[in-house]
Design a protein around this motif. Structure first.
Motif, PDB file in Angstrom:
ATOM      1  N   PRO A  64       5.329  -9.100  -0.195  1.00 19.81           N
ATOM      2  CA  PRO A  64       6.302  -8.520  -1.121  1.00 19.81           C
ATOM      3  C   PRO A  64       6.002  -7.048  -1.399  1.00 19.81           C
ATOM      4  O   PRO A  64       4.850  -6.635  -1.432  1.00 19.81           O
ATOM      5  CB  PRO A  64       6.142  -9.368  -2.389  1.00 19.81           C
ATOM      6  N   VAL A  65       7.058  -6.281  -1.601  1.00 15.65           N
ATOM      7  CA  VAL A  65       6.911  -4.871  -1.927  1.00 15.65           C
ATOM      8  C   VAL A  65       6.202  -4.756  -3.276  1.00 15.65           C
ATOM      9  O   VAL A  65       6.535  -5.447  -4.223  1.00 15.65           O
ATOM     10  CB  VAL A  65       8.290  -4.184  -1.990  1.00 15.65           C
ATOM     11  N   GLY A  66       5.208  -3.892  -3.339  1.00 12.05           N
ATOM     12  CA  GLY A  66       4.498  -3.670  -4.595  1.00 12.05           C
ATOM     13  C   GLY A  66       3.514  -4.761  -4.951  1.00 12.05           C
ATOM     14  O   GLY A  66       2.972  -4.757  -6.045  1.00 12.05           O
ATOM     15  N   LEU A  90      -3.256  -8.664   1.636  1.00 10.49           N
ATOM     16  CA  LEU A  90      -2.845  -9.718   2.564  1.00 10.49           C
ATOM     17  C   LEU A  90      -1.822 -10.617   1.878  1.00 10.49           C
ATOM     18  O   LEU A  90      -2.135 -11.241   0.855  1.00 10.49           O
ATOM     19  CB  LEU A  90      -4.053 -10.540   3.031  1.00 10.49           C
ATOM     20  N   SER A  91      -0.633 -10.653   2.401  1.00  6.36           N
ATOM     21  CA  SER A  91       0.454 -11.463   1.861  1.00  6.36           C
ATOM     22  C   SER A  91       0.705 -11.158   0.377  1.00  6.36           C
ATOM     23  O   SER A  91       0.948 -12.047  -0.420  1.00  6.36           O
ATOM     24  CB  SER A  91       0.167 -12.955   2.072  1.00  6.36           C
ATOM     25  N   GLY A  92       0.591  -9.864   0.030  1.00  4.22           N
ATOM     26  CA  GLY A  92       0.868  -9.441  -1.341  1.00  4.22           C
ATOM     27  C   GLY A  92      -0.274  -9.620  -2.314  1.00  4.22           C
ATOM     28  O   GLY A  92      -0.097  -9.412  -3.509  1.00  4.22           O
ATOM     29  N   GLN A  93      -1.454 -10.003  -1.843  1.00  7.58           N
ATOM     30  CA  GLN A  93      -2.613 -10.228  -2.716  1.00  7.58           C
ATOM     31  C   GLN A  93      -3.775  -9.347  -2.288  1.00  7.58           C
ATOM     32  O   GLN A  93      -4.049  -9.220  -1.092  1.00  7.58           O
ATOM     33  CB  GLN A  93      -3.063 -11.697  -2.640  1.00  7.58           C
ATOM     34  N   ASP A  94      -4.479  -8.759  -3.266  1.00  2.52           N
ATOM     35  CA  ASP A  94      -5.718  -8.036  -2.963  1.00  2.52           C
ATOM     36  C   ASP A  94      -6.789  -9.046  -2.585  1.00  2.52           C
ATOM     37  O   ASP A  94      -7.033 -10.006  -3.319  1.00  2.52           O
ATOM     38  CB  ASP A  94      -6.203  -7.248  -4.184  1.00  2.52           C
ATOM     39  N   VAL A  95      -7.416  -8.831  -1.435  1.00  2.00           N
ATOM     40  CA  VAL A  95      -8.447  -9.745  -0.941  1.00  2.00           C
ATOM     41  C   VAL A  95      -9.694  -8.933  -0.604  1.00  2.00           C
ATOM     42  O   VAL A  95      -9.618  -7.935   0.112  1.00  2.00           O
ATOM     43  CB  VAL A  95      -7.946 -10.504   0.317  1.00  2.00           C
ATOM     44  N   GLN A  96     -10.840  -9.382  -1.126  1.00  4.39           N
ATOM     45  CA  GLN A  96     -12.138  -8.775  -0.819  1.00  4.39           C
ATOM     46  C   GLN A  96     -12.804  -9.626   0.246  1.00  4.39           C
ATOM     47  O   GLN A  96     -12.838 -10.852   0.131  1.00  4.39           O
ATOM     48  CB  GLN A  96     -13.032  -8.751  -2.067  1.00  4.39           C
ATOM     49  N   LEU A  97     -13.328  -8.975   1.274  1.00  3.23           N
ATOM     50  CA  LEU A  97     -13.989  -9.675   2.370  1.00  3.23           C
ATOM     51  C   LEU A  97     -15.324  -9.011   2.664  1.00  3.23           C
ATOM     52  O   LEU A  97     -15.419  -7.781   2.638  1.00  3.23           O
ATOM     53  CB  LEU A  97     -13.135  -9.621   3.644  1.00  3.23           C
ATOM     54  N   GLY A 163       6.618 -13.360  17.126  1.00  2.00           N
ATOM     55  CA  GLY A 163       7.286 -14.302  16.231  1.00  2.00           C
ATOM     56  C   GLY A 163       7.321 -13.922  14.766  1.00  2.00           C
ATOM     57  O   GLY A 163       7.803 -14.705  13.940  1.00  2.00           O
ATOM     58  N   TYR A 164       6.819 -12.741  14.400  1.00  2.96           N
ATOM     59  CA  TYR A 164       6.847 -12.309  13.002  1.00  2.96           C
ATOM     60  C   TYR A 164       8.228 -11.800  12.616  1.00  2.96           C
ATOM     61  O   TYR A 164       8.923 -11.198  13.437  1.00  2.96           O
ATOM     62  CB  TYR A 164       5.825 -11.194  12.762  1.00  2.96           C
ATOM     63  N   ASP A 165       8.605 -12.034  11.362  1.00  2.00           N
ATOM     64  CA  ASP A 165       9.848 -11.509  10.824  1.00  2.00           C
ATOM     65  C   ASP A 165       9.529 -10.121  10.252  1.00  2.00           C
ATOM     66  O   ASP A 165       9.029  -9.990   9.134  1.00  2.00           O
ATOM     67  CB  ASP A 165      10.401 -12.422   9.727  1.00  2.00           C
ATOM     68  N   THR A 166       9.793  -9.082  11.032  1.00  2.00           N
ATOM     69  CA  THR A 166       9.360  -7.733  10.670  1.00  2.00           C
ATOM     70  C   THR A 166      10.128  -7.136   9.489  1.00  2.00           C
ATOM     71  O   THR A 166       9.764  -6.057   9.020  1.00  2.00           O
ATOM     72  CB  THR A 166       9.443  -6.787  11.884  1.00  2.00           C
ATOM     73  N   ARG A 167      11.127  -7.828   8.995  1.00  2.00           N
ATOM     74  CA  ARG A 167      11.780  -7.348   7.766  1.00  2.00           C
ATOM     75  C   ARG A 167      10.793  -7.317   6.604  1.00  2.00           C
ATOM     76  O   ARG A 167      10.996  -6.613   5.630  1.00  2.00           O
ATOM     77  CB  ARG A 167      12.969  -8.241   7.377  1.00  2.00           C
ATOM     78  N   PHE A 168       9.718  -8.093   6.703  1.00  2.00           N
ATOM     79  CA  PHE A 168       8.750  -8.195   5.614  1.00  2.00           C
ATOM     80  C   PHE A 168       7.478  -7.400   5.870  1.00  2.00           C
ATOM     81  O   PHE A 168       6.500  -7.533   5.143  1.00  2.00           O
ATOM     82  CB  PHE A 168       8.441  -9.672   5.336  1.00  2.00           C
ATOM     83  N   LEU A 169       7.499  -6.532   6.895  1.00  2.00           N
ATOM     84  CA  LEU A 169       6.367  -5.647   7.172  1.00  2.00           C
ATOM     85  C   LEU A 169       6.550  -4.389   6.323  1.00  2.00           C
ATOM     86  O   LEU A 169       7.498  -3.638   6.523  1.00  2.00           O
ATOM     87  CB  LEU A 169       6.291  -5.285   8.656  1.00  2.00           C
ATOM     88  N   GLN A 170       5.653  -4.203   5.361  1.00  2.00           N
ATOM     89  CA  GLN A 170       5.761  -3.101   4.423  1.00  2.00           C
ATOM     90  C   GLN A 170       4.733  -2.020   4.747  1.00  2.00           C
ATOM     91  O   GLN A 170       3.535  -2.312   4.789  1.00  2.00           O
ATOM     92  CB  GLN A 170       5.503  -3.597   2.973  1.00  2.00           C
ATOM     93  N   ALA A 171       5.196  -0.799   4.973  1.00  2.00           N
ATOM     94  CA  ALA A 171       4.290   0.329   5.204  1.00  2.00           C
ATOM     95  C   ALA A 171       3.775   0.815   3.854  1.00  2.00           C
ATOM     96  O   ALA A 171       4.482   0.767   2.848  1.00  2.00           O
ATOM     97  CB  ALA A 171       5.013   1.449   5.932  1.00  2.00           C
ATOM     98  N   PHE A 172       2.532   1.265   3.841  1.00  2.00           N
ATOM     99  CA  PHE A 172       1.946   1.807   2.590  1.00  2.00           C
ATOM    100  C   PHE A 172       2.038   3.312   2.604  1.00  2.00           C
ATOM    101  O   PHE A 172       1.998   3.962   3.594  1.00  2.00           O
ATOM    102  CB  PHE A 172       0.481   1.387   2.448  1.00  2.00           C
TER     103      PHE A 172
END
Length: 172
Positions: A64-66, A90-97, A163-172
């Motif tokens: 998601p945007v934002g 990742l998928s709209g969530q901050d993830v620490q690795l 196979g990805y739906d690129t409508r949901f690829l958000q550039a930062f």
């Protein structure tokens, strides 16, 4: 109909259309998975893991945007024993690795229990497109400044091909 009756009929018709539109369900934002189930996905068979050691900036991600801001990754070690320390969106969530990044096949790694596949890298190893067979997330890492439009377009096309739906690829 003429005069006020004609205007009145148009007004009533317009108001009815607006009321019907207000009753329509609101579309929900796309959530994972971002790729079609059972769509073929390929990792880069010519990938050289030793060439990704260094610092990377996240340039785009599915979600998601934002939902969160761009992150980054520091990949260390050598081709036979890579490690990662990262904060990624990742998928709209901050993830620490943080930890090992063992290879599981050509262009494939296991990171924090997830399969990461390098589905594209440019010839100079400046941009990586990383996806997952599950489609739970996908993202683009870049180094050396802002991601140029031609490499963003190339990565986007590779996500689409996998196979990805690129409508949901958000550039930062």
């Amino acid at each position: 109909m003429r005069g006020p009756a004609r205007i009145s009929a148009r007004l009533v018709t317009g108001l009815l259309c607006l009321m019907l539109a207000a009753c329509a369900p609101t579309p929900t934002p796309q959530t994972a998975p971002y790729r079609t189930a059972n769509a073929p996905i390929w990792s880069n068979a010519q990938f050289d893991p030793g060439r990704i050691v260094g610092q990377w900036r996240q340039s785009a991600a599915f979600g998601p945007v934002g939902g969160c801001s761009a992150g980054g990754a520091d990949i260390g070690g050598d081709a036979s024993a890579l490690t990662i320390s990262a904060r990624l969106c990742l998928s709209g969530q901050d993830v620490q690795l943080s930890g090992p990044m063992p290879g599981t096949g050509p262009g494939r790694f296991r990171v924090d229990g997830q399969e990461w596949w390098v589905i594209w890298v440019d010839t100079d190893y400046r941009t990586l497109a990383i996806g997952t067979p599950s489609g739970a997330f996908g993202f683009i890492l870049n180094r050396g400044g802002a991601l140029p439009p031609d490499r963003f377009r190339a990565a986007r096309e590779i996500f689409d091909f996998n196979g990805y739906d690129t409508r949901f690829l958000q550039a930062f």
